[in-house]
Write a protein that holds these residues in place. Sequence first.
Motif, PDB file in Angstrom:
ATOM      1  N   ALA A  54      58.888 -49.985  58.653  1.00 46.06           N
ATOM      2  CA  ALA A  54      58.588 -49.605  59.823  1.00 46.06           C
ATOM      3  C   ALA A  54      57.102 -49.724  59.964  1.00 46.06           C
ATOM      4  O   ALA A  54      56.513 -49.206  59.111  1.00 46.06           O
ATOM      5  CB  ALA A  54      59.265 -48.231  60.214  1.00 46.06           C
ATOM      6  N   PRO A  55      56.530 -49.856  61.422  1.00 46.51           N
ATOM      7  CA  PRO A  55      54.982 -49.923  61.432  1.00 46.51           C
ATOM      8  C   PRO A  55      54.888 -48.232  61.577  1.00 46.51           C
ATOM      9  O   PRO A  55      55.590 -47.630  61.824  1.00 46.51           O
ATOM     10  CB  PRO A  55      54.826 -50.334  62.707  1.00 46.51           C
ATOM     11  N   GLU A  56      53.346 -48.168  61.221  1.00 48.38           N
ATOM     12  CA  GLU A  56      52.732 -46.717  61.241  1.00 48.38           C
ATOM     13  C   GLU A  56      53.340 -45.676  62.339  1.00 48.38           C
ATOM     14  O   GLU A  56      53.729 -44.908  62.106  1.00 48.38           O
ATOM     15  CB  GLU A  56      51.394 -46.678  61.028  1.00 48.38           C
ATOM     16  N   TYR A  57      53.284 -46.421  63.757  1.00 48.59           N
ATOM     17  CA  TYR A  57      53.573 -45.597  64.651  1.00 48.59           C
ATOM     18  C   TYR A  57      54.990 -45.223  64.995  1.00 48.59           C
ATOM     19  O   TYR A  57      55.307 -44.174  65.297  1.00 48.59           O
ATOM     20  CB  TYR A  57      53.175 -46.290  66.024  1.00 48.59           C
ATOM     21  N   GLU A  58      55.630 -46.060  64.367  1.00 54.39           N
ATOM     22  CA  GLU A  58      57.199 -45.657  64.080  1.00 54.39           C
ATOM     23  C   GLU A  58      57.674 -44.600  63.211  1.00 54.39           C
ATOM     24  O   GLU A  58      58.332 -43.750  63.315  1.00 54.39           O
ATOM     25  CB  GLU A  58      57.983 -46.946  63.656  1.00 54.39           C
ATOM     26  N   VAL A  59      56.771 -44.487  62.062  1.00 49.71           N
ATOM     27  CA  VAL A  59      56.788 -43.449  61.081  1.00 49.71           C
ATOM     28  C   VAL A  59      56.602 -42.201  61.735  1.00 49.71           C
ATOM     29  O   VAL A  59      57.428 -41.300  61.557  1.00 49.71           O
ATOM     30  CB  VAL A  59      56.207 -43.765  59.793  1.00 49.71           C
ATOM     31  N   HIS A  60      55.520 -42.362  62.341  1.00 44.44           N
ATOM     32  CA  HIS A  60      54.772 -40.920  63.003  1.00 44.44           C
ATOM     33  C   HIS A  60      55.914 -40.402  64.163  1.00 44.44           C
ATOM     34  O   HIS A  60      56.302 -39.373  64.320  1.00 44.44           O
ATOM     35  CB  HIS A  60      53.463 -41.395  63.578  1.00 44.44           C
ATOM     36  N   ALA A  61      56.293 -41.253  64.760  1.00 44.82           N
ATOM     37  CA  ALA A  61      57.275 -40.982  65.853  1.00 44.82           C
ATOM     38  C   ALA A  61      58.656 -40.583  65.355  1.00 44.82           C
ATOM     39  O   ALA A  61      59.004 -39.413  65.935  1.00 44.82           O
ATOM     40  CB  ALA A  61      57.698 -42.320  66.782  1.00 44.82           C
ATOM     41  N   LEU A  63      59.083 -38.856  62.872  1.00 41.70           N
ATOM     42  CA  LEU A  63      58.598 -37.525  62.032  1.00 41.70           C
ATOM     43  C   LEU A  63      58.453 -36.493  63.040  1.00 41.70           C
ATOM     44  O   LEU A  63      58.691 -35.205  62.839  1.00 41.70           O
ATOM     45  CB  LEU A  63      57.931 -37.627  61.136  1.00 41.70           C
ATOM     46  N   THR A  64      58.114 -36.860  64.359  1.00 43.00           N
ATOM     47  CA  THR A  64      57.641 -35.954  65.389  1.00 43.00           C
ATOM     48  C   THR A  64      58.908 -35.562  65.957  1.00 43.00           C
ATOM     49  O   THR A  64      59.014 -34.175  66.306  1.00 43.00           O
ATOM     50  CB  THR A  64      56.767 -36.574  66.312  1.00 43.00           C
ATOM     51  N   ALA A  65      59.951 -36.205  66.124  1.00 46.97           N
ATOM     52  CA  ALA A  65      61.159 -36.018  66.844  1.00 46.97           C
ATOM     53  C   ALA A  65      61.797 -34.744  66.299  1.00 46.97           C
ATOM     54  O   ALA A  65      61.921 -34.887  64.902  1.00 46.97           O
ATOM     55  CB  ALA A  65      62.024 -37.242  66.926  1.00 46.97           C
ATOM     56  N   PRO A  66      62.247 -33.964  66.846  1.00 46.17           N
ATOM     57  CA  PRO A  66      63.165 -32.594  65.859  1.00 46.17           C
ATOM     58  C   PRO A  66      64.537 -33.336  65.343  1.00 46.17           C
ATOM     59  O   PRO A  66      65.114 -34.407  65.909  1.00 46.17           O
ATOM     60  CB  PRO A  66      63.352 -31.877  67.362  1.00 46.17           C
ATOM     61  N   LEU A 135      53.225 -32.497  56.993  1.00 46.25           N
ATOM     62  CA  LEU A 135      53.023 -31.740  58.677  1.00 46.25           C
ATOM     63  C   LEU A 135      53.956 -31.972  59.398  1.00 46.25           C
ATOM     64  O   LEU A 135      53.784 -31.623  60.622  1.00 46.25           O
ATOM     65  CB  LEU A 135      51.451 -31.970  58.930  1.00 46.25           C
ATOM     66  N   SER A 136      55.001 -32.606  59.273  1.00 47.89           N
ATOM     67  CA  SER A 136      55.998 -32.959  60.248  1.00 47.89           C
ATOM     68  C   SER A 136      56.654 -31.755  60.695  1.00 47.89           C
ATOM     69  O   SER A 136      57.102 -31.118  60.154  1.00 47.89           O
ATOM     70  CB  SER A 136      56.789 -34.175  59.882  1.00 47.89           C
ATOM     71  N   ARG A 137      56.865 -31.913  62.130  1.00 47.39           N
ATOM     72  CA  ARG A 137      57.738 -30.875  62.864  1.00 47.39           C
ATOM     73  C   ARG A 137      59.388 -31.103  62.264  1.00 47.39           C
ATOM     74  O   ARG A 137      59.974 -30.005  62.354  1.00 47.39           O
ATOM     75  CB  ARG A 137      57.657 -30.876  64.191  1.00 47.39           C
ATOM     76  N   ARG A 138      59.451 -32.322  62.115  1.00 46.50           N
ATOM     77  CA  ARG A 138      61.043 -32.470  61.617  1.00 46.50           C
ATOM     78  C   ARG A 138      61.167 -31.921  60.348  1.00 46.50           C
ATOM     79  O   ARG A 138      62.335 -31.266  60.233  1.00 46.50           O
ATOM     80  CB  ARG A 138      61.038 -34.019  61.338  1.00 46.50           C
ATOM     81  N   LEU A 139      60.388 -31.784  59.229  1.00 40.07           N
ATOM     82  CA  LEU A 139      60.415 -31.054  58.230  1.00 40.07           C
ATOM     83  C   LEU A 139      60.409 -29.603  58.252  1.00 40.07           C
ATOM     84  O   LEU A 139      61.150 -28.704  57.867  1.00 40.07           O
ATOM     85  CB  LEU A 139      59.652 -31.604  57.022  1.00 40.07           C
ATOM     86  N   GLY A 140      59.154 -29.328  58.977  1.00 43.95           N
ATOM     87  CA  GLY A 140      58.693 -27.922  59.125  1.00 43.95           C
ATOM     88  C   GLY A 140      59.927 -27.062  59.807  1.00 43.95           C
ATOM     89  O   GLY A 140      60.123 -25.968  59.439  1.00 43.95           O
ATOM     90  N   ASP A 141      60.137 -27.611  61.098  1.00 48.87           N
ATOM     91  CA  ASP A 141      61.077 -26.804  61.911  1.00 48.87           C
ATOM     92  C   ASP A 141      62.377 -26.650  61.261  1.00 48.87           C
ATOM     93  O   ASP A 141      63.229 -25.712  61.146  1.00 48.87           O
ATOM     94  CB  ASP A 141      61.303 -27.710  63.107  1.00 48.87           C
ATOM     95  N   PRO A 315      48.362 -24.936  56.633  1.00 48.64           N
ATOM     96  CA  PRO A 315      48.466 -24.974  58.104  1.00 48.64           C
ATOM     97  C   PRO A 315      49.839 -24.348  58.498  1.00 48.64           C
ATOM     98  O   PRO A 315      50.704 -24.594  57.664  1.00 48.64           O
ATOM     99  CB  PRO A 315      48.337 -26.462  58.814  1.00 48.64           C
ATOM    100  N   LEU A 316      50.101 -23.856  59.636  1.00 47.81           N
ATOM    101  CA  LEU A 316      51.420 -23.640  60.264  1.00 47.81           C
ATOM    102  C   LEU A 316      52.078 -25.008  60.578  1.00 47.81           C
ATOM    103  O   LEU A 316      51.541 -25.885  61.198  1.00 47.81           O
ATOM    104  CB  LEU A 316      51.383 -22.832  61.542  1.00 47.81           C
ATOM    105  N   VAL A 317      53.408 -25.257  60.144  1.00 51.30           N
ATOM    106  CA  VAL A 317      53.686 -26.673  60.270  1.00 51.30           C
ATOM    107  C   VAL A 317      55.062 -26.630  61.211  1.00 51.30           C
ATOM    108  O   VAL A 317      55.314 -27.517  62.006  1.00 51.30           O
ATOM    109  CB  VAL A 317      54.173 -27.060  58.807  1.00 51.30           C
ATOM    110  N   GLY A 318      55.828 -25.484  61.108  1.00 49.01           N
ATOM    111  CA  GLY A 318      57.032 -25.511  61.817  1.00 49.01           C
ATOM    112  C   GLY A 318      57.524 -24.315  62.161  1.00 49.01           C
ATOM    113  O   GLY A 318      56.864 -23.201  61.777  1.00 49.01           O
TER     114      GLY A 318
END
Length: 328
Positions: A54-61, A63-66, A135-141, A315-318
């Motif tokens: 996956a391109p970088e933007y897709e990796v970030h996207a 991991l941002t999704a819940p 620091l992803s919300r996906r893991l932190g949450d 940092p606060l992650v999730g």
Amino acid sequence: MEMARSERVSDPVRTDWAGDDQQWWDWYMTLASQTPVESADVVSDPERSVEIEAPEYEVHASLTAPYALAEESVSFFRRNGYVRLRNMVPPSVVAALSRRVDELLDAMHGTGNDGRFLAVEQVWLTDPLVRGVTLSRRLGDVAAQLMGVDGVRLYHDNILSKEPGCGRTPWHRDNDHYPLASPAVCTSWFPLQRIPAAMGTLTCLPRTSVPGSVLKIPVSVENSSYDERVEAELRASGVVPDSSPFELGEVSFHAADCFHTAGPNRTGVPRRVLSSTYYADGTNVIDSPTVLSGKWRDFLPGVAPGTPAVSSLNPLVGSTAALTSVRR
Ligand SMILES: O=C(O)CCC(=O)C(=O)O
């Protein structure tokens, strides 16, 4: 005047680790009992993944999704002290992360590391792609939701590579390692390839299966006696830990009181994972960290024992708030 015993004899446990983090891991692996991996034991290599990265933007996207955490997963974690979550990330994201981690390990440790357990700590501070995971919300949450706390902070992240021929990871509970005064501490273990049992999969003992005798075994920092005694007690009790293989995209979370180990890597392919540890916001550092806590001062700079575990590196992650709307 007679000196107190603690002044005369340096306590090998209640002391700070003097070396660097990799030296800590090299030492730590000596606490595992090992049967040498004979060439006859080496199994054929697992099938190589041919995923498109996956391109970088897709990796970030991704991991941002819940993540839609199922109620059964939460109750499984609370009952057993660990849980495995399938399809946490798409295979193409694993492939992109895997390549980045290969590059980072190569830059730090070079080649020719057969038999070793390699670590790279605090990768989130320097690598934007890995930071996206740590620091992803996906893991932190998910960590916050599994532990049932309002918010979680990062303790540290690391790349852990069990190179071909590396032996067992000793039986342990992370709360003997992390100097954090809370039961609400958990680690995500994020494989960067499929992990068949022969590659040294993470093996967790469900909380409900822990024999009382195992809890009484004193931790040793001298030799592999703790690991051997835990193994022997489990065998005698007929308890079978969970050492099932990991699928691509599957991530596990284990609590700090979860007994776990990992087998030897009997394949010719390194077993690589990203691991990040999160703890409940509001946690203090314990009063007396030990040599098992490794380089904890690097992860909590300026934080004194017995005070709140908060620094610029935590940092606060999730939080739990984001997940309630996406529960399955
Ligand atoms: O990767 C391993 O072999 C052990 C990892 C571990 O003990 C942990 O993540 O707590």
